[in-house]
Design a protein around this motif. Sequence first.
Motif, mmCIF file in Angstrom:
data_model
loop_
_atom_site.group_PDB
_atom_site.id
_atom_site.type_symbol
_atom_site.label_atom_id
_atom_site.label_comp_id
_atom_site.label_asym_id
_atom_site.label_seq_id
_atom_site.Cartn_x
_atom_site.Cartn_y
_atom_site.Cartn_z
ATOM 1 N N ARG A 161 26.152 45.671 43.935
ATOM 2 C CA ARG A 161 26.124 45.651 42.472
ATOM 3 C C ARG A 161 24.981 46.511 41.931
ATOM 4 N N GLU A 162 23.819 46.445 42.579
ATOM 5 C CA GLU A 162 22.699 47.278 42.146
ATOM 6 C C GLU A 162 23.070 48.756 42.235
ATOM 7 N N LEU A 183 28.875 45.551 32.412
ATOM 8 C CA LEU A 183 29.569 44.370 32.935
ATOM 9 C C LEU A 183 31.025 44.699 33.238
ATOM 10 N N GLU A 184 31.671 45.404 32.331
ATOM 11 C CA GLU A 184 33.091 45.734 32.497
ATOM 12 C C GLU A 184 33.311 46.669 33.676
ATOM 13 N N ARG A 185 32.470 47.695 33.772
ATOM 14 C CA ARG A 185 32.694 48.710 34.792
ATOM 15 C C ARG A 185 32.270 48.262 36.183
ATOM 16 N N VAL A 186 31.247 47.431 36.268
ATOM 17 C CA VAL A 186 30.742 47.000 37.574
ATOM 18 C C VAL A 186 31.414 45.720 38.041
ATOM 19 N N SER A 203 16.864 43.966 36.380
ATOM 20 C CA SER A 203 15.520 43.538 36.758
ATOM 21 C C SER A 203 15.261 43.808 38.239
ATOM 22 N N ASN A 204 16.258 43.544 39.076
ATOM 23 C CA ASN A 204 16.094 43.785 40.509
ATOM 24 C C ASN A 204 15.923 45.272 40.809
ATOM 25 N N VAL A 205 16.688 46.097 40.124
ATOM 26 C CA VAL A 205 16.568 47.545 40.341
ATOM 27 C C VAL A 205 15.219 48.043 39.847
ATOM 28 N N ARG A 206 14.734 47.500 38.747
ATOM 29 C CA ARG A 206 13.417 47.897 38.239
ATOM 30 C C ARG A 206 12.336 47.626 39.276
#
Length: 234
Positions: A161-162, A183-186, A203-206
């Motif tokens: 997902r990230e 949200l729609e695309r992922v 937040s996790n990617v940041r």
Amino acid sequence: MQCKEGGAMRLLVAEDDRDLAEVLGVFLERNNFAVEVVGDGRTALDHGLSGAYDGIVLDVMMPAMDGIEVLRRLRDAGVDTPVMMLTAKGATRDRIEGFDAGADDYLPKPFSPDELLSRVRAMLRRRGPWQPRTASFGDLVLDLDGSVLSCGVRSVQLSRREFQVMELLMAAPGAVTPAEQILERVWGWDAEAEVNVVWVHISNVRKKLASLGSSVSIVAIRGLGYTLREAAGD
């Protein structure tokens, strides 16, 4: 199941498991796709070469010709139709082989029909010439095969997902992407996830961007969405 005329997106599904093929065909048709199902690689190649489809769902292990060879021949012939590989093989080397052959996405079995639907829709929204194997912005490079994000000599593995979130943002650097669109695309149109799951993954990617020491950040534009921004140099 023959490919239908009209405005529905056209899919070729190549799967030698007759029961699974039938289930996938019916499920995708119920979700407004026009579907044609074939059961061997040679037939899949013949149909794929026609260029009549918006997308192809291609099993790897098939009689007459395996899916990797089908995909190689399609790409060698200049067919740029988006292709998703379906296979029981889950090893990294098998994924790399599929992507090297020109796959746009890879879904290992077993999978849920809803996940397949979401991934197919996302793949078709990205339709265009065969994507390069990396995407870049600022000092970042995203490996589209291995979901690895790099900055200089440092790199970090992204979750699925990230990776999809980062790929979407890097596809339109500088543009503001609404959380609802992410949200729609992922997660897909039919996902039960709520929009706050986007914030969690952002937040996790940041945190991973910070660990890389990148000058790129994901900026939230209040009321609008998220964008990538590169810090100005000294």
